[in-house]
Design a protein around this motif. Structure first.
Motif, PDB file in Angstrom:
ATOM      1  N   ILE A   1      79.765 -24.001  27.234  1.00  0.00           N
ATOM      2  CA  ILE A   1      80.146 -23.143  26.115  1.00  0.00           C
ATOM      3  C   ILE A   1      78.991 -22.181  25.885  1.00  0.00           C
ATOM      4  N   LEU A   2      79.297 -20.890  25.946  1.00  0.00           N
ATOM      5  CA  LEU A   2      78.282 -19.842  25.929  1.00  0.00           C
ATOM      6  C   LEU A   2      78.564 -18.855  24.813  1.00  0.00           C
ATOM      7  N   THR A   3      77.540 -18.117  24.432  1.00  0.00           N
ATOM      8  CA  THR A   3      77.758 -17.010  23.505  1.00  0.00           C
ATOM      9  C   THR A   3      78.590 -15.933  24.197  1.00  0.00           C
ATOM     10  N   ASP A   4      79.296 -15.188  23.399  1.00  0.00           N
ATOM     11  CA  ASP A   4      80.183 -14.137  23.904  1.00  0.00           C
ATOM     12  C   ASP A   4      79.421 -12.811  23.923  1.00  0.00           C
ATOM     13  N   LEU A   5      79.340 -12.189  25.092  1.00  0.00           N
ATOM     14  CA  LEU A   5      78.653 -10.899  25.205  1.00  0.00           C
ATOM     15  C   LEU A   5      79.537  -9.730  24.782  1.00  0.00           C
ATOM     16  N   GLY A   6      80.772 -10.022  24.357  1.00  0.00           N
ATOM     17  CA  GLY A   6      81.646  -8.964  23.879  1.00  0.00           C
ATOM     18  C   GLY A   6      82.286  -8.193  25.024  1.00  0.00           C
ATOM     19  N   ASP A   7      82.969  -7.138  24.668  1.00  0.00           N
ATOM     20  CA  ASP A   7      83.605  -6.305  25.689  1.00  0.00           C
ATOM     21  C   ASP A   7      82.533  -5.655  26.546  1.00  0.00           C
ATOM     22  N   ALA A   8      82.695  -5.751  27.833  1.00  0.00           N
ATOM     23  CA  ALA A   8      81.692  -5.229  28.763  1.00  0.00           C
ATOM     24  C   ALA A   8      82.389  -4.615  29.959  1.00  0.00           C
ATOM     25  N   THR A   9      81.652  -3.795  30.674  1.00  0.00           N
ATOM     26  CA  THR A   9      82.183  -3.121  31.855  1.00  0.00           C
ATOM     27  C   THR A   9      81.526  -3.697  33.101  1.00  0.00           C
TER      28      THR A   9
END
Length: 400
Positions: free
Chosen positions: A134-142
């Motif tokens: 379970i990891l932190t979410d880096l959000g929307d990324a390209t």
């Protein structure tokens, strides 16, 4: 990205809820799973914390490593032949367990770094029996692969420089911390395997001259073989050791508001940092991909990386020292890439052709040997330049 309702997804979410409940001591409800695109042997989801009693992040990323399929195992061996464990035939489950443990340790190590030095997401929790992270979410990324396909040449150059700069920051932040990483490995039980990557590279590199002679009619001069053998020590020793995720193929590199971020630490560990930069300069040799990397772009990447690490390694301010080390690293990567992909192993080739920068085997190998020759000329190492030029010509003849 689309929401998923399949049973395997529900099972992964339920396992993550159980893990977080054990971690926090209170029930945690995760909802709205979204598929982030696993590799075929992994499930990777973004979920939202609906019940969040202990201030968990609003969204999390769950990754579960499953048994390796035959094709997925072929891809893994293509990228990292050490997964055959010193010449033995490791079962997919054994590979998955070892890869999971090493990834969990790598994320533990990276999470202990200062926030602005972490190369990717932070670890919230992990479960060995479930092979669950379970990891932190880096959000929307390209994906960086998409950025490297843009028609704007200046923008592509800037993306490559940002990639090299982020590598350099990761390296500079982890210099001198290998003992911490090794201690984590020992506690996890992975440490008893030793440096499997270095062992396998040292074992397979001597096979390359025979391959070049047999398939291309290229005779390798002893001086070149000596340089390649010397380069294998970059995986196990050297003066410029730092942490690397190790599998730095384009699928594992994204760009978000915080810059370039690295994913997938299954083979993370310490090695000579020039191997990472050389990996990008030679067009990601663990995959079959290719992109235009002119002399100017390569030099821009080198300078962006050097600016981040020269404070830790002042000797790299000298061009001769830096170029010599980078040439060694590029030679060993090109040899390994040729060993993996010149033979017509269709399962292995198919397993690495599933990303945006995919190129025919002929295109990728010719481009890598040509890039090696160009760099050897700039480094004024004529014996490697001649070796690369001859191999490029023979490859061109072979593939037409």
């Amino acid at each position: 990205m689309t929401a998923l309702l399949a049973d395997p997804v529900s099972e992964v979410v339920a396992a993550a809820e159980r893990l977080l409940e054990r971690r926090t001591g209170a029930p945690v409800t995760l909802v709205d799973p979204v598929d982030l695109g696993g590799s075929g042997r992994t499930v990777v989801l973004r979920v939202r914390c609906a019940a969040n009693p202990f201030s968990l992040p609003r969204t999390l990323v769950i990754k579960q490593v499953r048994e390796l399929s035959e094709v997925a195992h072929a891809r893994s061996v293509a990228v990292y032949p050490e997964e055959t464990f010193s010449g033995g035939d490791a079962l997919p489950g054994e590979v998955a367990d070892t890869a999971f443990l090493r990834e969990a340790v790598s994320y533990q190590f990276a999470t202990a770094l200062a926030t602005d030095s972490r190369p990717g997401p932070s670890l919230i929790a992990y479960d060995l029996p479930e092979r669950l992270l379970i990891l932190t979410d880096l959000g929307d990324a390209t994906p960086i692969a998409r950025l490297l396909q843009r028609p704007d040449e200046a923008a592509v150059t800037n993306s490559l420089m940002a990639l090299a700069q982020s590598m350099g920051r990761m390296h500079a932040a982890t210099v001198g911390r290998e003992e911490d990483f090794t201690a984590l490995l020992r506690r996890s039980g992975v440490g008893h395997l030793g440096n499997v990557v270095a062992d396998q590279v040292a074992t397979t590199i001597p096979d390359v001259p025979d391959l070049l002679e047999r398939d291309l009619g290229v005779a390798t001069r002893p001086e070149v073989a000596q340089i390649a053998q010397r380069a294998t020590t970059l995986f196990s020793g050297g003066r410029h050791r730092a942490f690397s995720p190790s599998d730095l193929c384009p699928d594992n590199i994204i760009v978000n508001d915080d810059g370039v971020r690295f994913l997938d630490y299954e083979w993370g560990g310490f090695r000579d940092a020039t191997l990472d930069l050389a990996y990008a300069l030679i067009s990601f040799p663990g995959c079959l991909c290719s992109f235009e990397l002119s002399t100017q772009r390569a030099q821009a990447m080198i300078e962006a990386w050097r600016a981040e690490v020269v404070g830790m390694w002042p000797q790299l301010a000298d061009d001769r020292t830096l170029y010599s080390r980078l040439l060694d690293a590029q030679l060993v990567w090109v040899w390994l890439s040729t060993l993996w992909f010149l033979p017509e192993d269709h399962a292995r080739i198919a397993a690495v052709r599933e990303h945006q920068l995919s190129a025919p085997r002929s295109t990728a190998l010719v481009a890598r040997w040509r890039a090696l020759g160009d760099f050897a000329e700039r480094a004024q190492v004529s014996v490697v330049a001649d070796h690369a030029r001859e191999t490029t010509e023979r490859l061109t003849d072979l593939f037409g």
